[in-house]
Design an enzyme around this catalytic site. Structure first.
Site: not given
Length: 265
Positions: A40, A66, A93, A159, A194
């Site tokens: 992450d 990254d 992900n 997106y 989430t």
């Protein structure tokens, strides 16, 4: 009941794994015997996730990655191979999702470019860096995390376009990689509870009514689908999109309810 151990001694790299779906997937795969590299941009949170896995007896390390930076991606892949001895599964992900401007013509170029770079090109960078290692493992698999936004209009122009592109990349890469023994599939979640929804519990409750199965998804729902597609249970599946969406795309729950009321059924 003893947990399945479908990933015994597998080396697995997951991007965007500090929280949410990525973290749940890391926990699930580690529970099934995998060595998991939790990557992450937020290394502190990634370490918390990795630490929680180790506390439960699993094998996990944290590493900063990254996906917008090729050098960072290649370093993460190299670390996974060095630490685990092989890289057997890649889970793409990480993503970017910026709220739309009120008018489409006011969308800044930078927003469009950033969301596509993180969501689509990031998965491309990671897959490119990992592919030779996945081939070498003899059991390689890539699982991309898409979205129902790639299949139907739920807003978020950049997106959604990126997730649709990721579905296409899944198919083309599956065709390329099949003869080299690597499978490539995609999970397309609906609404999942989430940290992105923190403080918006009322919105989640309203969305629940749109889902035929009567609830929004949980990160573990998606993790279970990833585990299936990454495992040998899916040995004859590649290039597919698996919708894990509570029936959202197949049934118009609100229309059915209203139609029943209007018809007196």
């Amino acid at each position: 009941m003893t947990a399945m151990r479908r990933f015994e001694a597998h080396g697995i790299l997951i991007t965007g794994a500090a929280r949410g779906i990525g973290a749940a997937t890391a926990r699930r795969l580690a529970q099934e015997g995998a060595h998991v590299l939790v990557t992450d941009v937020d290394l502190g949170e990634a370490e918390k996730t990795a630490s929680s896995i180790r506390e439960l007896g699993g094998s996990a390390e944290a590493f900063i990655c990254d996906v917008a930076d090729r050098t960072s991606v290649e370093a993460a892949v190299a670390h996974a191979v060095h630490a685990f001895g092989s890289l057997d599964v890649l889970v793409n992900n990480a993503y970017g999702c910026t709220p739309d401007a009120p008018l489409f013509e006011d969308e800044p170029d930078e927003v469009w470019a950033r969301d596509l770079d993180l969501t689509l090109t990031g998965a491309y960078r990671c897959s490119r860096a990992a592919l030779a290692h996945l081939v070498a493992s003899g059991r390689g698999a890539i699982v991309n995390i898409g979205s129902v936004n790639g299949l139907q209009d739920f807003g978020n122009h950049a997106y959604s376009a990126a997730k649709a592109g990721l579905m296409s990349l899944t198919r083309t890469l599956a065709g390329h990689a099949a003869e080299r023994g690597v499978r490539v599939n995609l999970v397309a979640p609906g609404t999942v509870r989430t940290t992105a929804w923190e403080g918006r519990e009322a919105d989640l409750e309203a969305l629940r009514e749109l889902y035929p199965l009567g609830r929004v998804g949980e990160p573990d729902d998606i993790a279970a689908a990833v585990a299936f597609l990454a495992s040998r249970d899916a040995a004859w599946i590649t290039g597919t999109t698996l919708c894990v969406d509570g029936g959202l795309l197949s049934v118009n729950a609100r229309f059915r309810r209203e139609n029943r009321q209007d018809s007196g059924v």
